[in-house]
Write a protein that holds these residues in place. Structure first.
Motif, PDB file in Angstrom:
ATOM      1  N   LEU A  69       6.989  -8.053   0.332  1.00 18.74           N
ATOM      2  CA  LEU A  69       8.353  -8.030   0.863  1.00 18.74           C
ATOM      3  C   LEU A  69       9.148  -9.253   0.417  1.00 18.74           C
ATOM      4  O   LEU A  69      10.362  -9.188   0.227  1.00 18.74           O
ATOM      5  CB  LEU A  69       8.308  -7.968   2.392  1.00 18.74           C
ATOM      6  N   LEU A  70       8.455 -10.376   0.252  1.00 16.01           N
ATOM      7  CA  LEU A  70       9.130 -11.603  -0.159  1.00 16.01           C
ATOM      8  C   LEU A  70       9.475 -11.634  -1.639  1.00 16.01           C
ATOM      9  O   LEU A  70      10.432 -12.325  -2.044  1.00 16.01           O
ATOM     10  CB  LEU A  70       8.249 -12.811   0.175  1.00 16.01           C
TER      11      LEU A  70
ATOM     12  N   LEU B   2       8.491   1.133  -3.326  1.00 15.68           N
ATOM     13  CA  LEU B   2       7.608   0.157  -2.696  1.00 15.68           C
ATOM     14  C   LEU B   2       7.449   0.390  -1.202  1.00 15.68           C
ATOM     15  O   LEU B   2       6.331   0.362  -0.683  1.00 15.68           O
ATOM     16  CB  LEU B   2       8.148  -1.261  -2.940  1.00 15.68           C
ATOM     17  N   MET B   3       8.543   0.596  -0.473  1.00 12.08           N
ATOM     18  CA  MET B   3       8.439   0.710   0.981  1.00 12.08           C
ATOM     19  C   MET B   3       7.570   1.889   1.395  1.00 12.08           C
ATOM     20  O   MET B   3       6.841   1.810   2.386  1.00 12.08           O
ATOM     21  CB  MET B   3       9.829   0.829   1.608  1.00 12.08           C
ATOM     22  N   GLU B   4       7.632   2.965   0.645  1.00 13.26           N
ATOM     23  CA  GLU B   4       6.786   4.120   0.964  1.00 13.26           C
ATOM     24  C   GLU B   4       5.319   3.785   0.712  1.00 13.26           C
ATOM     25  O   GLU B   4       4.426   4.168   1.480  1.00 13.26           O
ATOM     26  CB  GLU B   4       7.213   5.328   0.123  1.00 13.26           C
ATOM     27  N   ARG B   5       5.062   3.037  -0.344  1.00 11.52           N
ATOM     28  CA  ARG B   5       3.678   2.654  -0.635  1.00 11.52           C
ATOM     29  C   ARG B   5       3.158   1.639   0.384  1.00 11.52           C
ATOM     30  O   ARG B   5       1.985   1.691   0.781  1.00 11.52           O
ATOM     31  CB  ARG B   5       3.596   2.088  -2.062  1.00 11.52           C
TER      32      ARG B   5
ATOM     33  N   ARG C  46      11.259  -8.925   7.931  1.00  8.35           N
ATOM     34  CA  ARG C  46      11.476  -8.105   9.118  1.00  8.35           C
ATOM     35  C   ARG C  46      10.872  -6.688   9.003  1.00  8.35           C
ATOM     36  O   ARG C  46      10.326  -6.177   9.985  1.00  8.35           O
ATOM     37  CB  ARG C  46      12.965  -8.028   9.448  1.00  8.35           C
ATOM     38  N   PRO C  47      10.935  -6.028   7.844  1.00  7.53           N
ATOM     39  CA  PRO C  47      10.330  -4.681   7.773  1.00  7.53           C
ATOM     40  C   PRO C  47       8.837  -4.658   8.085  1.00  7.53           C
ATOM     41  O   PRO C  47       8.294  -3.599   8.404  1.00  7.53           O
ATOM     42  CB  PRO C  47      10.588  -4.261   6.317  1.00  7.53           C
TER      43      PRO C  47
END
Length: 457
Positions: free
Chosen positions: A124-125, A280-283, A369-370
């Protein structure tokens, strides 16, 4: 998309609803039977219209913060359980960042899968949330095509219309269609795995975990995370995932799969086909909710690539820790050899682990935060879907506690957030090594205590 199954909690909810409906019908029937017959027929007044006010209700910044003494007193009974074995932990206020309770927080412990919290935070970073991984096919010489791995573990050989393990996965059939449209007459398929370097198995991994379905050798191209039965939760993993992917492409192109070879070095040629992974977020959601070891290792290598390090076990670990250190997260005492926590050689402190979760729950690192949303929900999702259901304290935590789990032989761990009885949000990291036979439920009891008390005494 993987097959879905109803959980015990779903049946329980449905059962409660059915019982309530039956009770309501019986009660209404009894009241109607006993009501006196009215002397006059009158029009009954219309009931007031129903109203609903859905919405997310934020927690209050002014809710009482637990006192260290109160928290220690509340936790003492749960901490007395000998099944916890060697235990360390840390609890912090999410709003102020103040440490409220700690026990051995600086002691390096075997973390198991809570290590994935660090990998996800580093992703995320450093990475774009919409970033995708590309698998390509090159034409290198007459009749020869090369499948080039780009680190996507979601690629699948399933035909169109058939389920894949990962949602919205790229497919071999689409690569084959593009190759045919290119006009190349294929006689030979080769596989380029040069994106990754170093060994394919990390120190401290048990090769038997391949057959057990926990891991596959880390190669830059594979099918369904290396699963040999793509949509089965009990599937073993392949010992030759890249070769399997090349053979699947060969079959789709009507080439003898026995002739497929893995190249010793990077290939060059004209790109004639490509497919991309989910974003990425789905993975990351798959990584955290299913505690997917292969996805975690792939993600660690993406962080390494973003920080210009080798896409290897060492490169990924170094990149993950570097990303956290740049976010002012204390990584002292941490020794990792993989990005998933599967290795028995990994060591992680409660201080570092809680520091990551606290940074995500607080205001210091908005990019993190996610991470809070990616944590499984007690009794509701992922690896916590069937936990916290068997005790009163556990049931009180349902929906109020979110955490990443970790589990290896005699090792249990939890790291996450919880809203306590006063409405205060706390972050926590709990690590148990040399645990007894009920060590996992003992650890859950410690975390559930954080929900049940205001801890002001």
């Amino acid at each position: 998309m993987r097959p879905t199954r109803w959980r015990r909690s779903t049946y329980a909810v449905v059962g409660v609803v059915v019982v309530l409906v039956i009770a309501a019908v019986v009660t209404a029937a009894a009241l109607l039977a006993n009501r006196p017959t009215p002397q006059k027929v009158a029009v009954e007044p219309a009931p007031a219209p129903a109203t609903a006010r859905p919405g997310v209700v934020p927690v209050s910044d002014t809710a009482d913060e637990p006192t260290p003494a109160g928290l220690a007193a509340a936790l003492a009974p749960a901490l007395a359980d000998p099944n916890l074995g060697k235990f360390t932990g840390r609890v912090t206020d999410a709003f102020s960042g103040q440490e409220l309770w700690a026990q051995g927080a600086h002691v390096p412990m075997q973390p198991a899968s809570v290590n994935k919290v660090l990998t996800t935070a580093a992703a995320l970073l450093t990475l774009d949330r919409d970033a995708r991984l590309t698998t390509r096919v090159l034409s290198t010489s007459p009749g020869v095509v090369v499948l080039v791995g780009g680190g996507d573990p979601t690629l699948s050989a399933a035909p169109r219309g058939q389920d894949t393990w990962y949602r919205d996965a790229a497919r071999i059939v689409d690569l084959a269609d593009q190759v045919r449209r290119s006009g190349v007459a294929v006689r030979t398929v080769q596989v380029d795995v040069s994106a990754y370097s170093g060994p394919t198995m990390a120190p401290g991994w048990d090769p038997l975990d391949i057959d057990g379905g926990d891991i596959a050798p880390m190669e830059s191209v594979m099918l369904d995370g290396g699963r040999t039965q793509p949509v089965s939760v009990d599937s073993a993993r392949s010992r030759t995932p890249a070769l399997d992917a090349g053979r699947a492409l060969a079959v789709a192109l009507h080439v003898d799969p026995a002739t497929v070879t893995v190249l010793p070095s990077a290939a060059t040629g004209k790109e004639i086909a490509s497919v991309q992974s989910p974003p990425l977020m789905e993975r990351l959601r798959d990584l955290m909710n299913a505690s997917d070891n292969v996805m975690a290792e792939s993600t660690g290598r993406q962080v390494a690539a973003a920080l210009h390090r080798p896409q290897s076990f060492d490169g990924a670990v170094g990149a993950v820790l570097n990303a956290l250190e740049r976010a002012d997260i204390d990584t002292g005492g941490v020794h990792l050899v993989d990005s998933s926590g599967l290795s028995v050689d990994d060591r992680l402190t409660a201080l570092t682990l809680d520091g990551v979760v606290n940074a995500a729950a607080g205001d210091t690192e908005p990019k993190l935060r996610p991470l809070v949303d990616l944590l499984p929900i007690a009794g509701g999702s992922g690896t916590l879907s069937n936990r916290y259901l068997d005790t009163a304290a556990g049931r009180a935590a349902l929906g109020f506690l979110r955490a990443k789990t970790g589990s290896l032989t005699a090792t249990n761990s939890l790291a996450g957030v919880v809203t306590d009885a006063s409405g205060r949000v706390l972050t926590f990291a709990l690590l148990s090594n040399e645990a007894g036979p009920s060590g996992r439920t003992a650890l859950d009891a410690v975390a559930a205590t954080l929900r049940s008390c205001g801890c002001r005494t």
